[in-house]
Design a protein around this motif. Sequence first.
Motif, PDB file in Angstrom:
ATOM      1  N   ARG A  23       0.867  -1.437   0.036  1.00  0.00           N
ATOM      2  CA  ARG A  23       0.009   0.071   0.129  1.00  0.00           C
ATOM      3  C   ARG A  23       0.842   1.339   0.000  1.00  0.00           C
ATOM      4  O   ARG A  23       2.131   1.122   0.324  1.00  0.00           O
ATOM      5  CB  ARG A  23      -0.883  -0.095   1.155  1.00  0.00           C
ATOM      6  N   PRO A  26       2.156   6.011   4.447  1.00  0.00           N
ATOM      7  CA  PRO A  26       1.228   7.012   4.869  1.00  0.00           C
ATOM      8  C   PRO A  26       1.582   8.339   4.455  1.00  0.00           C
ATOM      9  O   PRO A  26       3.106   8.513   4.456  1.00  0.00           O
ATOM     10  CB  PRO A  26       1.382   6.675   6.425  1.00  0.00           C
ATOM     11  N   LYS A 129       7.248  -4.292   7.899  1.00  0.00           N
ATOM     12  CA  LYS A 129       6.270  -4.071   9.265  1.00  0.00           C
ATOM     13  C   LYS A 129       6.392  -2.894  10.072  1.00  0.00           C
ATOM     14  O   LYS A 129       5.615  -2.486  10.654  1.00  0.00           O
ATOM     15  CB  LYS A 129       6.768  -5.601   9.976  1.00  0.00           C
ATOM     16  N   ALA A 132       4.404  -0.314   8.331  1.00  0.00           N
ATOM     17  CA  ALA A 132       3.064  -0.645   8.638  1.00  0.00           C
ATOM     18  C   ALA A 132       2.630  -0.193   9.752  1.00  0.00           C
ATOM     19  O   ALA A 132       1.530   0.564  10.166  1.00  0.00           O
ATOM     20  CB  ALA A 132       2.554  -1.972   8.294  1.00  0.00           C
ATOM     21  N   ALA A 133       3.658  -0.625  10.970  1.00  0.00           N
ATOM     22  CA  ALA A 133       3.183  -0.427  12.512  1.00  0.00           C
ATOM     23  C   ALA A 133       3.097   1.157  12.645  1.00  0.00           C
ATOM     24  O   ALA A 133       2.115   1.762  13.352  1.00  0.00           O
ATOM     25  CB  ALA A 133       4.172  -1.122  13.317  1.00  0.00           C
ATOM     26  N   GLY A 135       2.336   3.441  10.410  1.00  0.00           N
ATOM     27  CA  GLY A 135       1.527   4.009   9.671  1.00  0.00           C
ATOM     28  C   GLY A 135       0.086   3.861  10.529  1.00  0.00           C
ATOM     29  O   GLY A 135      -0.797   4.698  10.662  1.00  0.00           O
ATOM     30  N   GLU A 136       0.152   2.600  11.425  1.00  0.00           N
ATOM     31  CA  GLU A 136      -1.192   2.259  11.945  1.00  0.00           C
ATOM     32  C   GLU A 136      -1.045   3.091  13.379  1.00  0.00           C
ATOM     33  O   GLU A 136      -1.998   3.791  13.867  1.00  0.00           O
ATOM     34  CB  GLU A 136      -1.015   0.661  12.626  1.00  0.00           C
ATOM     35  N   GLU A 137       0.236   3.327  13.947  1.00  0.00           N
ATOM     36  CA  GLU A 137       0.451   4.000  14.935  1.00  0.00           C
ATOM     37  C   GLU A 137      -0.044   5.649  14.862  1.00  0.00           C
ATOM     38  O   GLU A 137      -0.682   6.225  15.392  1.00  0.00           O
ATOM     39  CB  GLU A 137       1.791   4.095  15.444  1.00  0.00           C
ATOM     40  N   GLN A 139      -2.153   6.546  12.356  1.00  0.00           N
ATOM     41  CA  GLN A 139      -3.699   6.700  12.275  1.00  0.00           C
ATOM     42  C   GLN A 139      -4.239   6.596  13.483  1.00  0.00           C
ATOM     43  O   GLN A 139      -5.387   7.327  13.702  1.00  0.00           O
ATOM     44  CB  GLN A 139      -4.087   5.370  11.274  1.00  0.00           C
ATOM     45  N   ARG A 140      -3.680   5.891  14.404  1.00  0.00           N
ATOM     46  CA  ARG A 140      -4.546   5.699  15.629  1.00  0.00           C
ATOM     47  C   ARG A 140      -4.105   7.124  16.487  1.00  0.00           C
ATOM     48  O   ARG A 140      -5.229   7.394  17.060  1.00  0.00           O
ATOM     49  CB  ARG A 140      -3.721   4.433  16.856  1.00  0.00           C
ATOM     50  N   ASP A 142      -3.762   9.980  15.027  1.00  0.00           N
ATOM     51  CA  ASP A 142      -4.612  10.901  14.488  1.00  0.00           C
ATOM     52  C   ASP A 142      -6.098  10.963  14.996  1.00  0.00           C
ATOM     53  O   ASP A 142      -6.891  11.819  15.063  1.00  0.00           O
ATOM     54  CB  ASP A 142      -4.389  10.719  13.023  1.00  0.00           C
TER      55      ASP A 142
END
Length: 453
Positions: A23, A26, A129, A132-133, A135-137, A139-140, A142
């Motif tokens: 993907r 971010p 990873k 990705a982690a 990016g998730e962090e 997003q979380r 945000d």
Amino acid sequence: MEQPASGAEPAGGAGDAVEALDRPLPEGVRRRVVALVSDAFGGLTVTELPAQLRQYARFTPTRRAKFAGNAMAAALESDTLFRQRIGERLRESQPELTAAVGAGSPPAAADPVDVAAAAYVLRPVGWVKLVAAAGEEVQRADAERADEESRRELERLREELAQARTQTKSETERLRGELDAARKEADALGRKLRSALNEVKRGEAAVRRGKAETETVRTEAAARISAAESETRRLRARLGEAEASVEASRRAAREGRTVEDMRLRLLLDTVLDAARGLRRELALPPSSIRPADSVDAVEPGAMSPKDIAARALSDTDPALLDQLLALPQAHLIVDGYNVTKTGYPQLPLEKQRLRLLGGLAVLAAQSGAEMTCVFDGAELAAPVLLAPPRGVRVLFSKPGVTADELIRQLARAEPPGRPVVVVSTDREVADGVAKAGARPVASVLLLKRLSRA
């Protein structure tokens, strides 16, 4: 700014051949990667840069990130050597973070965005990873930040709503009080208005009466003024008629005196020239007058246009015109368009006039006779800008007056006894000028004489 491609890249490390993002980066990580590349960009020589990035070598880091962000991201993704050089500069500037990321154990207190950007540049084992982690962090974080902002906004809106309700209540009570006061004031104003309306009605009635009286006075004054103006106009008309009559009388007296003087002077010149010509033909010596000279008799050599007409010459013989013009004080009047349309009708009117006037100028120089050429002014679309040739008078008839009538006026204006020759084929013109004592000749006679000249 474009996102870096997510496909596999050339083998340059242990994980490069098998690890790839599934993907896009971010947005926060991508901006941090571009900032890292822009900061490390200045530590490389021009030859170490990819060809597409060399034009930005002299830019400041801020301008480089703004204008070359897409190009740097694409080069970082596709050029392994360039990415390795950027990684070396990153290790020099942030050794602790890059060492922890390379070992696969980033510090817990480090910014996830910085960790993901460093992993994307260094490409250690498991970097996908980490990205990705991160990016998730992000997003979380945000999402939490958005939730916190939403809660704060909700609290603010609740407080504003409560304040608005309180303010609305007090405003409503105030408006009710003002409405009651306004109603009382409106009742008072209504009473005053009714009283004022009554006053206005009485005033309007008085105004109507005044207007009626004024209109009556105005009508009477207008009638008197009209009568006075009519009398003034009548008196002015009579005065104008009297002045016009006096002026006409004065003008007629002046013009009559001037015309008669001119006619008398011209007739005298004609008689004198005829006498001189007669003396030349008779070859009389310059002696004193003898008693026999007082005897009334016809002397030889005194010819008139009618005497010349009696000679054995054809009406179309140019010699006839020469003999007529040889008479003392002869005046040749030419019907212009009658001559030109007889001789050269195919030419335009302007060229017809110029050709005829040129021939008459030569004839006037040869004969010494007075010459007048008359053209019909009704055929003119605009005033003619024409310089009459020497010895030729050029006249155009006025609106409403034909050239024929102008020719007859010229013939009648000459004194009796002066030789006047009129050139025209028009029978009415010939008859009219013959009655005035002039000699008419055909247009073809003048055309032959001009062609001979």
